[in-house]
Design a protein around this motif. Structure first.
Motif, mmCIF file in Angstrom:
data_model
loop_
_atom_site.group_PDB
_atom_site.id
_atom_site.type_symbol
_atom_site.label_atom_id
_atom_site.label_comp_id
_atom_site.label_asym_id
_atom_site.label_seq_id
_atom_site.Cartn_x
_atom_site.Cartn_y
_atom_site.Cartn_z
ATOM 1 N N GLU A 74 25.608 -60.157 1.758
ATOM 2 C CA GLU A 74 26.300 -61.199 1.022
ATOM 3 C C GLU A 74 25.211 -62.092 0.454
ATOM 4 O O GLU A 74 24.405 -62.656 1.184
ATOM 5 N N HIS A 124 24.131 -63.509 8.104
ATOM 6 C CA HIS A 124 25.143 -64.480 7.685
ATOM 7 C C HIS A 124 26.072 -64.843 8.858
ATOM 8 O O HIS A 124 26.317 -66.022 9.127
ATOM 9 N N HIS A 146 33.600 -63.838 10.691
ATOM 10 C CA HIS A 146 34.487 -64.248 9.596
ATOM 11 C C HIS A 146 34.417 -63.335 8.374
ATOM 12 O O HIS A 146 35.381 -63.238 7.620
ATOM 13 N N ASP A 147 33.289 -62.670 8.167
ATOM 14 C CA ASP A 147 33.171 -61.811 6.973
ATOM 15 C C ASP A 147 33.216 -60.328 7.302
ATOM 16 O O ASP A 147 32.852 -59.500 6.460
ATOM 17 N N ASP A 154 30.121 -71.412 6.634
ATOM 18 C CA ASP A 154 29.981 -70.208 5.815
ATOM 19 C C ASP A 154 29.053 -70.491 4.628
ATOM 20 O O ASP A 154 28.118 -69.723 4.345
HETATM 21 FE FE LIG Z 1 30.926 -65.821 4.628
#
Ligand SMILES: [Fe+2]
Length: 197
Positions: free
Chosen positions: A35, A43, A67-68, A170
């Motif tokens: 990302e 991340h 979360h991702d 985030d």
């Molecule tokens: Fe994220």
């Protein structure tokens, strides 16, 4: 499909094995998928670190860590190289994946973390301007500014504040130079979160 197989494995596993399966999955795919300028693993670890440093309870640290994961599950993780073609709905993919595995305290902030970006962009112009370029682009793909009804419905969700907080971590968890604790650091916290269900 690997994902369905993994869900079946997770549902059948004991809590300690669930943690191992999730860690194995993240380790296997976390470095392949990026990302922006950091890997998915970096991340997630940076987001979890920020949550833990803020003194958050186990489920919210766990939410930050995973979360991702929907980007990996969707196999469409690269917001830098493929930022504007489509929205992969990674927040819904993750929420569905974690159903019956984690409690709402983990799932809901994850499910809402994209809506939280739309929310923050709508109520705070400076927030939008401070976002990275891929994040600004995906904001428009994800629906752009919220309507009055959407704002009210977002604020009515009992986990909306946690989702906004997760969103802020985030946005911060994209530092290519950051050195943060490794995945193993979170084994107990993730286990604790699983046991809340
Ligand atoms: Fe994220």
């Amino acid at each position: 499909m690997e994902n369905n197989y993994l869900v079946d494995q997770l549902l059948a596993a004991r809590p300690e094995q669930k943690v191992q399966l999730l860690f194995d999955y993240l380790t296997k795919h976390g470095d392949e998928n990026y990302e922006e300028d950091v890997t998915q693993m970096q991340h997630g670890l940076q987001a979890a670190y920020l949550a833990r440093e803020a003194g958050q309870d186990a489920p919210y640290v766990t939410a930050a860590l995973f979360h991702d994961i929907g980007h990996i599950l969707a196999d469409d993780p690269d917001e830098r190289n493929n930022p504007t073609l489509k929205d992969d709905n990674h927040e819904d993919i993750a929420a569905t994946f974690f159903k019956d595995i984690f409690p709402d305290e983990v799932i809901e902030p994850i499910r809402l973390h994209v809506a939280a970006k739309r929310y923050l962009c709508t109520v705070n112009k400076e927030y939008y301007e401070g976002l990275s370029e891929p994040s600004q682009k995906s904001f428009h793909l994800q629906g752009g500014p919220m309507s009055v009804e959407e704002l009210a419905s977002f604020e009515a969700n009992p986990f909306h504040k946690e989702a906004v907080q997760l969103r802020i971590w985030d946005d911060t968890a994209k530092d290519v130079k950051a050195e943060v604790p490794n995945l193993e650091t979170y084994r107990k916290l993730v286990l604790e979160s699983l046991l809340l269900l």
